[in-house]
Write a protein that holds these residues in place. Sequence first.
Motif, PDB file in Angstrom:
ATOM      1  N   TYR A  98      -2.839   9.216  -5.641  1.00 46.68           N
ATOM      2  CA  TYR A  98      -2.909   7.989  -5.942  1.00 46.68           C
ATOM      3  C   TYR A  98      -3.910   7.056  -5.626  1.00 46.68           C
ATOM      4  N   ASP A  99      -5.069   6.806  -6.151  1.00 43.54           N
ATOM      5  CA  ASP A  99      -6.177   5.983  -5.673  1.00 43.54           C
ATOM      6  C   ASP A  99      -6.168   4.611  -5.755  1.00 43.54           C
ATOM      7  N   LEU A 100      -5.250   4.172  -6.674  1.00 44.60           N
ATOM      8  CA  LEU A 100      -4.688   2.763  -6.948  1.00 44.60           C
ATOM      9  C   LEU A 100      -5.465   2.308  -8.271  1.00 44.60           C
TER      10      LEU A 100
ATOM     11  N   PHE B 263      -4.999   0.986   1.947  1.00 42.64           N
ATOM     12  CA  PHE B 263      -5.943  -0.068   1.573  1.00 42.64           C
ATOM     13  C   PHE B 263      -7.369   0.238   2.163  1.00 42.64           C
ATOM     14  N   ARG B 264      -7.489   1.119   3.025  1.00 39.03           N
ATOM     15  CA  ARG B 264      -8.969   1.243   3.335  1.00 39.03           C
ATOM     16  C   ARG B 264      -9.516   2.662   2.829  1.00 39.03           C
ATOM     17  N   TYR B 265      -8.446   3.762   2.793  1.00 40.95           N
ATOM     18  CA  TYR B 265      -8.843   5.003   2.160  1.00 40.95           C
ATOM     19  C   TYR B 265      -8.571   5.105   0.860  1.00 40.95           C
ATOM     20  N   PHE B 266      -7.787   4.046   0.131  1.00 34.54           N
ATOM     21  CA  PHE B 266      -7.607   4.012  -1.044  1.00 34.54           C
ATOM     22  C   PHE B 266      -6.480   5.405  -1.634  1.00 34.54           C
TER      23      PHE B 266
END
Lengths: 443, 319
Positions: free
Chosen positions: B49-51, B278-281
């Motif tokens: 899941y990449d947001l 939150f940095r690598y999504f």
Amino acid sequence: MRRMRIAVVVAAALALAAAAAAAAPKGKAGPTKLTVWVGWSSATHELKSFKSLVAEYDAKHSEVQVDVVGNINDDKILAAIRGGNAPDVVSSFTPSNVGSFCTSGAWIDLAPYLNKDHINVDIFPKATQYYTQYAGKRCALPLLADTFGLYYNRTLFKKAGLTRPPKTMSELAAYAKKLTQKNADGSLKVVGYTPFSGFYDGAPVKAIRNAQSWAAQFMDAKGHSILGSDPAWAKALKWQKNLIDWYGYSKLVRFQAGLGDEFSASNAFELGKLAMAEDGEWRVAFIQNEHPGLQYGTAPMPVADDHPQLYGSGYINGTIIGIPKGVKHGDQAWALVKYLTTNSHFLAQFSNEIRNVPTTKASLTSPEIKPDPHFATFLKIFGNPKSTTSPITAVGAAYQDLIENFVVKYQAGHAKDLVGGLKNVDKQIDAQLAQAKKGGRVP
Amino acid sequence: MTDRRRARRKAAWRRRRLVLLLMSPWLVGFSVFFGYPLAMSVYLSFTHYDLLSSPRWIGFANYQYLFHTDQQIWPAVSNTLWMIGVAVPLQVLFAFGIALMVSRARSGVGIFRTIFYLPALAPPVAATLGFVYLLNPATGPVNVTLSHLGIQGPLWFQSPQWAKPSLVLLAVWGVGNTMIIFLAAIHDVPRHLYESAELDGAGPWQRLRWVTLPSISPIILFAVVLGVIQGLQYFTQAYVAANVASGQASQAGDLPANLGYPEGSTLFYPILLYQHGFRYFNMGYASAMAMLLLAVSFLVTLVIIVNSRRWVHYAGAAR
């Protein structure tokens, strides 16, 4: 009866008023509000410059009203897109995230817009074309680029009897030693050049950027990490560590800890505490604004002794701009993005203001670009066919972090086996990429 | 008969409805802010899941990567355990020690209480910035003072050996909240217990060991459990310290690339989790990490509570 009559008259008057109001021509709808998010900080001149140039666009296009918001990073952009309240145009300082932006659809595909307006992406130089797309999907365009080179303090050079900037890594190390000054207690007063990865570095850090000067490759044709098998990496890191050891790791850390903020008037190069510094072209504008009297020169980064042909090239990176998913005014947003990325006048003016490299071939040679010998160095680096950028992958900046994690341990002397360590980094990067592919979206 | 039963049932239902109504703010809050996110987190831990795009089911791949491949996990776990193992006992010890001294003070109790409590009021970010400034190896007042005494101070937040101890100093400095609770508990120990102990010939140390400590043992348990849970979630101070101390000053638009500085010594588990999310999504993987953290938090708390039966004394308890 009288009351009845009054009521009828009042009702009739109200009805008339309502009818008149309905018949009156509606007030012209106001301009469409466009919001643009950018990363430039309000603490620097850069955001101010961008705002004033966008205001020109605003004035010429009465149909839109553009609102620029600064201090934005990728976190905020993603949160806004997820929350369904993204702005109309977004920009990022982290092109390595373009893999995520494009594959996830967070930034929409710009190809239909480009086709509609018959814009061929060949108007942008090759490197910028590379870091604004991923796997053939173009979800971003370049908004000025950054190239890195060497800044050197002419006054300190003169004192040390040096007449020209170093061209090879051996020269760089020799110059650095010659330019270094120590206090009576042995602590460092002026440092010739600090090769410390992570110091005064945004992403990507020196270790990643300098791979270019050593002709060190990140990946093979199949996309496997090859840091351990490409001897250039070991050479580069040994050179870096040797110079750090010459200063003394602890002394150098102590010296660096006492220096001012990179993006402030206390920048150590600007204050003459660093005789040479590797920095982006933007420093020219910072020096102009903060220390106009500084006697300095700019040159391409020195290159590995066995790769003299690379001299003149450098590392390229840049700001990217796109349109987020769920945009409300797509056409107007595109019109603005098109202007910001392809209009030579805008690019030249913005480049003059913040001294970043303009990103279309036409704007690079625009007569509007103010000539400046310091800045001209970076235009040449940008135009050099051997200049490169780092790989754009499905894992964004994650692979760079793994490299940096190892490099900082090695430079501190806490990783003894250099090649073994690099091979382990390869293993981790490959595993990371394989894991990302399990998501199914990555080619 | 049936009518009466029906009436009773109705009354019971009305009572239950009232209870539910009164509990509804909590029930809604619990399900919306805890139950749903927890369930989603469990689900997401099995997905990529990449947001932004919809999650894709990948089975146990995240867990396999977590346990078998990710080389950053174990350093992050060991940093976190180090922090808990060192900071929590010191925090409890100092909070208790200060409370004990303040409770004994003959005069100026209010002033001392305020002085020791004040640091707890400093926001964590501001407090961390202050400590990074104080402990700057080159220009910080601590090292400058030490250098006047002929001592070369350590590199503090710039050294992998000293970064965690510096964070411990910060944690111990801010024990005001726990200190106040200890102080209240110490004041709550019944006087007559001390008097009886004194009559039995108990000295100050014995009174502390056999009267004070058992009486306040529930508070010690509370402080330990809270400290451990906070240690497992340790984030803000490490995040700020790494960013500021690294000197990797960045523009507002840059994401911090130096979490864990120096050399990964402050890369705590929640920081790594944040980095992945939150940095690598990579929120699927971050969710898997969160599940492990939940399981560990649960187990550790369980162990402490079960173990505490041996040493915690409840005044009202039957045994």
